[in-house]
Write an enzyme that holds these catalytic residues in place. Sequence first.
Site, short mmCIF file in Angstrom:
data_model
loop_
_atom_site.label_atom_id
_atom_site.label_comp_id
_atom_site.label_asym_id
_atom_site.label_seq_id
_atom_site.Cartn_x
_atom_site.Cartn_y
_atom_site.Cartn_z
CG ASP A 144 -1.91 -1.19 1.15
OD1 ASP A 144 -2.23 -1.64 0.04
OD2 ASP A 144 -2.37 -1.63 2.22
CE LYS A 149 -3.53 -5.30 0.68
NZ LYS A 149 -4.32 -4.29 -0.09
CG ASP A 208 -7.57 -6.49 -1.88
OD1 ASP A 208 -8.68 -6.97 -2.18
OD2 ASP A 208 -7.34 -5.92 -0.80
CG LEU A 209 -7.87 -4.36 -8.39
CD1 LEU A 209 -7.92 -4.29 -9.91
CD2 LEU A 209 -7.16 -3.14 -7.82
CE LYS A 210 -10.91 -4.77 0.10
NZ LYS A 210 -9.50 -4.44 -0.20
CG LEU A 211 -13.18 -6.52 -9.66
CD1 LEU A 211 -13.22 -7.26 -11.00
CD2 LEU A 211 -12.72 -5.08 -9.86
CG ASP A 227 -20.09 -2.38 -11.94
OD1 ASP A 227 -21.28 -2.32 -12.30
OD2 ASP A 227 -19.27 -1.46 -12.14
CB ILE A 228 -24.05 -5.03 -13.45
CG1 ILE A 228 -23.16 -4.57 -14.61
CG2 ILE A 228 -24.87 -3.88 -12.87
CD1 ILE A 228 -23.94 -4.06 -15.81
N PRO A 229 -23.09 -8.08 -12.97
CG PRO A 229 -24.51 -9.86 -12.47
CD PRO A 229 -24.48 -8.37 -12.57
CG HIS A 230 -21.63 -7.69 -19.35
ND1 HIS A 230 -21.35 -8.74 -20.20
CD2 HIS A 230 -21.11 -6.56 -19.93
CE1 HIS A 230 -20.72 -8.27 -21.27
NE2 HIS A 230 -20.55 -6.96 -21.13
CB THR A 242 -10.65 -5.93 9.29
OG1 THR A 242 -9.81 -5.14 8.44
CG2 THR A 242 -10.53 -7.39 8.90
NE ARG A 274 -2.05 -2.64 12.42
CZ ARG A 274 -2.44 -2.80 11.16
NH1 ARG A 274 -2.33 -3.98 10.57
NH2 ARG A 274 -2.94 -1.78 10.47
N GLY A 313 0.10 -5.06 6.54
CA GLY A 313 0.39 -3.85 5.80
C GLY A 313 1.36 -2.94 6.51
NE ARG A 314 -2.27 1.08 8.17
CZ ARG A 314 -3.47 1.54 8.51
NH1 ARG A 314 -3.62 2.83 8.80
NH2 ARG A 314 -4.50 0.74 8.57
#
Length: 241
Positions: A10, A33, A60-63, A65-68, A124, A186, A215-216
Amino acid sequence: MNQSLMVAFDVSDRRAALDLADSLAPGRGKAAKVGMELYYKEGAAVLQDLQERGFAIFLDLKLFDIPHTVEQAMLQLARLGVDYVTVHALGGRAMLEAARRGLERGANESGLPLPKLLAVTELTSISEDVLANQQNCRLPLEEQVVRLAQLAKSAGCDGVVCSALELKALHQQVGDDFFYLVPGIRMADAQVGDQVRVATPAQAKADGATAIVVGRPINQSEEPLAAYECYLADWHNSHSV
């Protein structure tokens, strides 16, 4: 291989990503990641940079949207040769199934391995209060996560992203044959930042995590490799369910 511990890259740009990668060298056997901040700035080129340094890629783009749209997006992501991708479980069965179809088509057409499809349950950073009063969900948080994981599994996902606090219930009600990726990791004496549902590496493994994301505590450390090894050692000092 140490893909049980994935490092969140990140960071703001390619140079920072490569500096972090070099500080963690050798990369082979490790997993990076890459989330929205870095990918939206640098695109697919930075993935290739990290792959050339030996890192497996969790994109890790966490899509959501509509299925298509999700299917066509996953078709493209599968052609990048990444190892893990994410969607939001809240997108529903049709979207999750479309994501799987897109990945399979992209992998088949490119001749690359099929990435693991992981569904994000509840972030989280979400608390019981936020779930009830902002998401207006009638279920307790643990039950909400379990229901979403059951949906994800039945729709063809390979696993879920969840907090360590739900792991025992997930193993009991969703099964052991599923990938449980846990962020919000952590050490006991570390600041939690904007995370709410957190755990140490040892706690996560003891409760049944397949892998963790840190991450951090690593990417902002003055000595990233030493921090990485500290977290990995804590993971190995526990026993999984």
